[in-house]
Scaffold this active site. Structure first.
Site, PDB file in Angstrom:
ATOM      1  N   GLU A 116       0.830  -1.217   0.000  1.00  0.00           N
ATOM      2  CA  GLU A 116       0.000   0.000   0.000  1.00  0.00           C
ATOM      3  C   GLU A 116       0.861   1.261   0.000  1.00  0.00           C
ATOM      4  OE1 GLU A 116      -2.041  -1.732   3.408  1.00  0.00           O
ATOM      5  OE2 GLU A 116      -3.933  -1.265   2.439  1.00  0.00           O
ATOM      6  N   GLU A 136      -3.483  -9.787   3.688  1.00  0.00           N
ATOM      7  CA  GLU A 136      -4.278  -9.584   4.912  1.00  0.00           C
ATOM      8  C   GLU A 136      -5.300 -10.683   5.161  1.00  0.00           C
ATOM      9  OE1 GLU A 136      -3.551  -7.232   2.714  1.00  0.00           O
ATOM     10  OE2 GLU A 136      -2.776  -5.484   3.795  1.00  0.00           O
TER      11      GLU A 136
END
Ligand code: CAA
Length: 262
Positions: A116, A136
Site C-alpha cells: 500500500e 491480509e
C-alpha cells in the site's frame, strides 16, 4: 544532512532525500511509531523547498516493508484499529501529496501495508527477488492503509480482487506486467538506478514536474472533463514561469536549459 527518527532514516543529499524504513528485525513492519516518523519526515520535506525528489527504501536487505505490524495489531480493539488505520491513511496521503517526486526502491517483501505504501509513490523500481502482495486475508483482516482503493485504480479492479482475495504474493516480474513496477534492476544497481532516475527528473523544469504530478494525481480522482480542465489550468500556469521562457529559448539556441524553478 542526516536525521534519525525512531524507525526511519532521513538522509538529505542536496535536492534528494533518501528515506529508509529501519526496523529490519521486524522486516520494517509499520507500527505506530514508524507511521508517526513517516508523518514527521513528510512534514520536514514539505517545509524544505530545496527537496525535489524522495527515494523510499527498506533496511536489512530482506524487505522493503512487510506490512503493518501484526504483533501490534494483535492487541487492538475495533476503535484502536480505526485509529491505527486513520494514522496510516494520514501518513500515506501526505506522502502521496508531496510536491517532490517519490520513487520507491524495493528490494524484498512489499506486502500488506508495504504494498500500500508503494501505491502512494510516483515511480517504482524493484529487484527481481522482490515480492508484492496484499496477504491480509491470511490473517482474517483486510487491507487498511488504502489497498482496497488504490490497488484497483492502479492495476485494474479484478487484478486487485485476485491479489486481495487470494492473498498471494507476486514476483517483481508479474508486478511489472501489471504496471505496479516500472523497472526491474539488480540488488547492486537498485539505489544507483533510483538516484539516477531522480537526477534525470531533477534536470527538467521543476514547476512543470510538480504541476504535471498534481494534474495526473488529481485527474485520476475525477472525471475526464474535470481532469482536462485541471490540465488546461496547469498548462496556462507554466506559461507564467521563467522556466518556460528558458526552456523554449534553450531549444531555439540549441543548448541545454538552466531551469530555476520560477
Ligand atoms: N509485522 C510484525 N512482524 C513481522 C511482520 C509484520 N508484518 N512481518 C515479519 N515480521 C517479523 C517476524 O515476526 C519475525 O520476527 P521474530 O524473529 O521476532 O519472530 C521477523 O519479522 C522475520 O520474519 P520471518 O521469520 O517470518 O521471515 P520469513 O523469511 O520466514 O518470512 C514473510 C517472511 C513471508 C514476509 C513473513 O514474515 C510474513 O508473512 N510476514 C507477514 C506479512 C503480512 O502478512 N503482511 C501484512 C500485514 S497486515 C497489514 O499490512 C494490514 C494493513 O493493510 C494495514
Amino acid at each position: 544532512m542526516s536525521m534519525e527518527f525512531k524507525n526511519l532514516l532521513f538522509e538529505k543529499r542536496g535536492p534528494i532525500v533518501i528515506l529508509t524504513f529501519n526496523r529490519p528485525q521486524a522486516l520494517n513492519a509499520l507500527n505506530e511509531e514508524t507511521l508517526r516518523d513517516l508523518l514527521h519526515a513528510c512534514r520536514q520535506i514539505r517545509e524544505d523547498r530545496e527537496i525535489r525528489a524522495v527515494v523510499l527504501t527498506g533496511a536489512g536487505g530482506k524487505a522493503f516493508v512487510a506490512g503493518a505490524d501484526i504483533k501490534a495489531m494483535g492487541e487492538m480493539a475495533p476503535l484502536d484499529a480505526l485509529r491505527f488505520a486513520r494514522l496510516g491513511h494520514r501518513a500515506f496521503a501526505m506522502l502521496e501529496k508531496l510536491d517532490p517526486v517519490v520513487i520507491a526502491a524495493v528490494d524484498g517483501y512489499a506486502l500488506g501495508g508495504g504494498c500500500e505504501l508503494v501505491l502512494c509513490c510516483d515511480l517504482i523500481l524493484a529487484t527481481p527477488e522482490s515480492k508484492f502482495g496484499q496477504p491480509e486475508v491470511n490473517l482474517g483482516i483486510i487491507p487498511g492503509f488504502g489497498g482496497t482503493q488504490r490497488l484497483g485504480r492502479l492495476i485494474g479492479r479484478n487484478r486487485a480482487k485476485d491479489l486481495i482475495f487470494t492473498g498471494r504474493q507476486i514476483a517483481a516480474q508479474e508486478a511489472y506486467e501489471y504496471g505496479l513496477v516500472q523497472k526491474i534492476v539488480s540488488k547492486e544497481e537498485l539505489m544507483k538506478e533510483a538516484l539516477q532516475w531522480a537526477e534525470q527528473i531533477l534536470s527538467k523544469g521543476p514547476i512543470a514536474i510538480e504541476l504535471s504530478k498534481k494534474a495526473i494525481n488529481n485527474g485520476m480522482e475525477t472525471d475526464l472533463h474535470t481532469g482536462c480542465e485541471l490540465e488546461r489550468n496547469a498548462f496556462a500556469t507554466v506559461f507564467a514561469t521563467e522556466d518556460r521562457k528558458e526552456g523554449v529559448q534553450a531549444f531555439l539556441e540549441k543548448r541545454k536549459p538552466h531551469f530555476k524553478g520560477r
